[in-house]
Design an enzyme around this catalytic site. Structure first.
Site, PDB file in Angstrom:
ATOM      1  CG  ASP A 196      -9.179  13.186 134.439  1.00  0.00           C
ATOM      2  OD1 ASP A 196      -9.434  12.141 133.810  1.00  0.00           O
ATOM      3  OD2 ASP A 196      -8.067  13.755 134.368  1.00  0.00           O
ATOM      4  NE  ARG A 205     -15.901   4.081 127.729  1.00  0.00           N
ATOM      5  CZ  ARG A 205     -16.998   3.479 127.272  1.00  0.00           C
ATOM      6  NH1 ARG A 205     -17.233   2.232 127.550  1.00  0.00           N
ATOM      7  NH2 ARG A 205     -17.838   4.134 126.501  1.00  0.00           N
TER       8      ARG A 205
HETATM    9  P1  ITT Z   1     -12.544   7.065 133.049  1.00  0.00           P
HETATM   10  O1  ITT Z   1     -11.709   8.060 132.252  1.00  0.00           O
HETATM   11  O2  ITT Z   1     -13.467   6.269 132.200  1.00  0.00           O
HETATM   12  O3  ITT Z   1     -13.224   7.727 134.236  1.00  0.00           O
HETATM   13  P2  ITT Z   1      -9.978   6.060 133.855  1.00  0.00           P
HETATM   14  O4  ITT Z   1      -9.523   4.932 134.738  1.00  0.00           O
HETATM   15  O5  ITT Z   1      -9.333   6.207 132.505  1.00  0.00           O
HETATM   16  O6  ITT Z   1     -11.572   5.969 133.693  1.00  0.00           O
HETATM   17  P3  ITT Z   1      -8.807   8.570 134.554  1.00  0.00           P
HETATM   18  O7  ITT Z   1      -8.566   8.982 133.168  1.00  0.00           O
HETATM   19  O8  ITT Z   1      -9.337   9.593 135.531  1.00  0.00           O
HETATM   20  O9  ITT Z   1      -9.859   7.376 134.653  1.00  0.00           O
HETATM   21  O10 ITT Z   1      -7.481   7.917 135.125  1.00  0.00           O
HETATM   22  C1  ITT Z   1      -7.384   7.697 136.475  1.00  0.00           C
HETATM   23  C2  ITT Z   1      -6.243   6.737 136.737  1.00  0.00           C
HETATM   24  O11 ITT Z   1      -5.523   7.217 137.885  1.00  0.00           O
HETATM   25  C3  ITT Z   1      -6.794   5.372 137.125  1.00  0.00           C
HETATM   26  O12 ITT Z   1      -6.968   4.535 135.996  1.00  0.00           O
HETATM   27  C4  ITT Z   1      -5.730   4.884 138.096  1.00  0.00           C
HETATM   28  O13 ITT Z   1      -4.629   4.372 137.393  1.00  0.00           O
HETATM   29  C5  ITT Z   1      -5.301   6.175 138.792  1.00  0.00           C
HETATM   30  N1  ITT Z   1      -6.140   6.427 139.985  1.00  0.00           N
HETATM   31  C6  ITT Z   1      -7.028   7.435 140.200  1.00  0.00           C
HETATM   32  N2  ITT Z   1      -7.629   7.311 141.391  1.00  0.00           N
HETATM   33  C7  ITT Z   1      -7.137   6.198 141.946  1.00  0.00           C
HETATM   34  C8  ITT Z   1      -7.383   5.518 143.165  1.00  0.00           C
HETATM   35  O14 ITT Z   1      -8.294   5.937 144.027  1.00  0.00           O
HETATM   36  N3  ITT Z   1      -6.705   4.406 143.401  1.00  0.00           N
HETATM   37  C9  ITT Z   1      -5.797   3.949 142.515  1.00  0.00           C
HETATM   38  N4  ITT Z   1      -5.496   4.507 141.331  1.00  0.00           N
HETATM   39  C10 ITT Z   1      -6.173   5.632 141.049  1.00  0.00           C
END
Ligand code: ITT
Length: 209
Positions: free
Chosen positions: A82, A12
């Site tokens: 993730d 999402r």
């Molecule tokens: P989905 O689970 O729906 O994929 P989400 O945003 O909740 O969306 P995650 O559970 O994997 O995804 O959480 C990842 C979080 O880590 C994301 O919301 C950011 O806060 C951080 N994050 C991961 N990759 C990042 C990036 O490239 N740049 C900045 N923040 C990042």
């Protein structure tokens, strides 16, 4: 018949989808990729039950594929991702809880909380890394998996407005600036997501092309 150039990204997070589009078209430019997100397909929210990035990536890919089985997208490949930030001073946190770190879970509040928790911590003790785990699955199970990471320092103030999430605070040692200050191509050149995708390319060529 499932379209093999279409990948359902079970997320999402629009920031992630943007990066997948950019990186896949760079690696496999001969294919016109089409990415459908969990929002596009109105997939139900998937509970992240794992305690590691890899487990959660698998859960997202498998649950997505299971859900699609009863729809017109049955048989399409699902990509679960993730990711998150591990800060050494916080014993690896927020880690798998990166999205829901602060109470509201907004990028703004997450960054604010991170700055507060590291208030007064010297630069050389603010080491951190972004990690990313990816899993590809269809209704028969997991097809391929990979991981990637990039080292950084949690900056003492927000720098730049590019990217998403913790990017304005993530000072990438290899770039000498935060991901918030970096251009898309600078971030893509070294990011955790790019490194995970890079390792997945042989499997993608084998399975999807
Ligand atoms: P989905 O689970 O729906 O994929 P989400 O945003 O909740 O969306 P995650 O559970 O994997 O995804 O959480 C990842 C979080 O880590 C994301 O919301 C950011 O806060 C951080 N994050 C991961 N990759 C990042 C990036 O490239 N740049 C900045 N923040 C990042």
């Amino acid at each position: 018949m499932a379209d093999k150039r279409t990948i359902v990204v079970v997320t999402r997070n629009r920031g992630k989808v943007r990066e997948f589009k950019r990186i896949f078209s760079e690696y496999v430019p001969e294919v016109q990729w089409r990415f459908l997100s969990a929002i596009d397909l109105e997939l139900p929210e998937i509970e992240e039950t794992g305690s590691t990035f890899a487990e959660n990536a698998r859960v997202k890919a498998l649950e997505g594929a299971k859900y699609l089985a009863g729809t017109e997208y049955s048989g399409y490949i699902c990509l679960g991702e993730d990711s998150g930030l591990e800060v050494d001073k916080l014993d690896g946190g927020p880690g798998v809880n990166s999205h829901r770190f602060s109470q509201s879970g907004t990028d703004e509040d997450n960054n604010k909380l991170l700055l507060e928790l590291l208030d007064g911590v010297p630069w050389d003790e603010r080491t951190c890394r972004y990690k990313c785990a990816i899993a590809l699955a269809d209704s028969s199970g997991v097809i391929a998996e990979s991981t990637g990471s990039v080292e950084g320092i949690v900056h003492t103030e927000l720098r730049g407005t590019n990217g998403f999430g913790y990017d304005p605070l993530f000072y990438a040692v290899e770039l000498g600036k935060t991901f918030g200050e970096a251009s898309d191509s600078e971030k893509d050149a070294i990011s955790h997501r790019r490194r995970a995708i890079q390792r997945l390319i042989p499997a993608i060529r084998c399975v999807l092309l």
